[in-house]
Each structure stands twice: as structure tokens, then as C-alpha cells.
Design a protein around this motif. Sequence first.
Motif, short mmCIF file in Angstrom:
data_model
loop_
_atom_site.label_atom_id
_atom_site.label_comp_id
_atom_site.label_asym_id
_atom_site.label_seq_id
_atom_site.Cartn_x
_atom_site.Cartn_y
_atom_site.Cartn_z
N LEU A 1 57.60 56.61 37.37
CA LEU A 1 57.77 57.40 38.59
C LEU A 1 57.28 56.57 39.77
O LEU A 1 56.35 55.77 39.64
N LYS A 2 57.90 56.79 40.93
CA LYS A 2 57.54 56.03 42.13
C LYS A 2 57.40 56.97 43.30
O LYS A 2 58.23 57.84 43.51
N VAL A 3 56.32 56.78 44.05
CA VAL A 3 56.09 57.50 45.30
C VAL A 3 55.79 56.45 46.34
O VAL A 3 54.71 55.85 46.34
N GLN A 4 56.76 56.21 47.20
CA GLN A 4 56.69 55.13 48.19
C GLN A 4 56.26 53.83 47.52
O GLN A 4 56.99 53.31 46.71
N ALA A 5 55.06 53.31 47.81
CA ALA A 5 54.65 52.03 47.25
C ALA A 5 53.78 52.18 46.00
O ALA A 5 53.30 51.20 45.45
N LEU A 6 53.56 53.42 45.56
CA LEU A 6 52.74 53.65 44.37
C LEU A 6 53.62 53.93 43.17
O LEU A 6 54.58 54.69 43.25
N THR B 1 51.43 56.02 29.71
CA THR B 1 50.22 55.20 29.57
C THR B 1 49.14 55.55 30.58
O THR B 1 47.99 55.17 30.41
N GLY B 2 49.52 56.23 31.66
CA GLY B 2 48.57 56.56 32.72
C GLY B 2 48.34 55.42 33.69
O GLY B 2 47.45 55.48 34.53
N ASN B 3 49.15 54.36 33.59
CA ASN B 3 48.98 53.21 34.47
C ASN B 3 49.46 53.51 35.89
O ASN B 3 50.49 54.15 36.08
N VAL B 4 48.68 53.02 36.85
CA VAL B 4 49.01 53.15 38.27
C VAL B 4 49.02 51.75 38.87
O VAL B 4 48.10 50.96 38.62
N ARG B 5 50.04 51.45 39.64
CA ARG B 5 50.11 50.14 40.29
C ARG B 5 50.73 50.30 41.67
O ARG B 5 51.67 51.05 41.87
N HIS B 6 50.19 49.57 42.62
CA HIS B 6 50.73 49.52 43.98
C HIS B 6 51.73 48.37 44.05
O HIS B 6 51.53 47.34 43.43
N ASP B 7 52.82 48.57 44.78
CA ASP B 7 53.80 47.48 44.95
C ASP B 7 53.09 46.22 45.43
O ASP B 7 52.24 46.27 46.31
N GLY B 8 53.44 45.11 44.86
CA GLY B 8 52.88 43.83 45.27
C GLY B 8 51.59 43.46 44.55
O GLY B 8 51.08 42.37 44.74
N ASP B 9 51.06 44.38 43.74
CA ASP B 9 49.86 44.04 42.97
C ASP B 9 50.21 42.97 41.95
O ASP B 9 51.21 43.07 41.25
N HIS B 10 49.37 41.96 41.86
CA HIS B 10 49.59 40.90 40.88
C HIS B 10 48.67 41.07 39.68
O HIS B 10 48.83 40.38 38.69
#
Length: 104
Positions: free
Chosen positions: A35-40, A46-55
Motif C-alpha cells: 500500500l502507498k500513501v504519498q511517499a510512505l 510484514t508490517g514494514n514501513v518505508r519512505h520513498d528514497g530510503d536506502h
Amino acid sequence: MPAKRRTDPSQAMAEAEAALTRAGVKFTQKTDFHLKVQALNYWPSTGNVRHDGDHKPAQPLGLAVFIRLLREAGLATAQPLDLVDDPAAFIVQRPPQEPGFETY
């Protein structure tokens, strides 16, 4: 170590979609697992959360943390529900039955 998947990813997705809808979040489902909400970005299984551009690797934070991040970013428009002090408000009463009409 890879994150553990829940046994039923479709159930995790349904739970996440319902919670995000209740929170007033406008989201898009990119895949059956994402699922995507803007840049999140959020992966319910899995419960993983990542912001766009996170390396760095995705952090397993869970749905509650994801919704909190969305609230902090102003992306969740619904207000939390008020607490209900009357438990009787949740109890469904059976209607009275006519004599001689039993259900088993």
C-alpha cells in the motif's frame, strides 16, 4: 534476516485497508502486498514501513505505527472515535419471541 510474513497476506491487506479507511487515509494498492500513501509505503503482511528514497532496509513497525506516522504527516483526516462508557451500547438484545415459536 528477512521479515516474517503472516500466514494469510490477503487477511493482513484487508485489515490494513479497513483501518486506513476508518482513519480517513487516501491510499493506493500498488500490488497484492503493498500500500502507498504519498511517499510512505506499507507492506501489511510484514508490517514494514518505508519512505520513498530510503536506502536503508524497511523497518517492521506495524499498522498502528504506520497510521500514527500518517496522522503526524497530516494524511489521516478522520478523528479517533470517542470512548463509550456504556457497555450496554454494544450488547445486542434479542427480540421477545412469541409463545410456541422456538428457534434451535
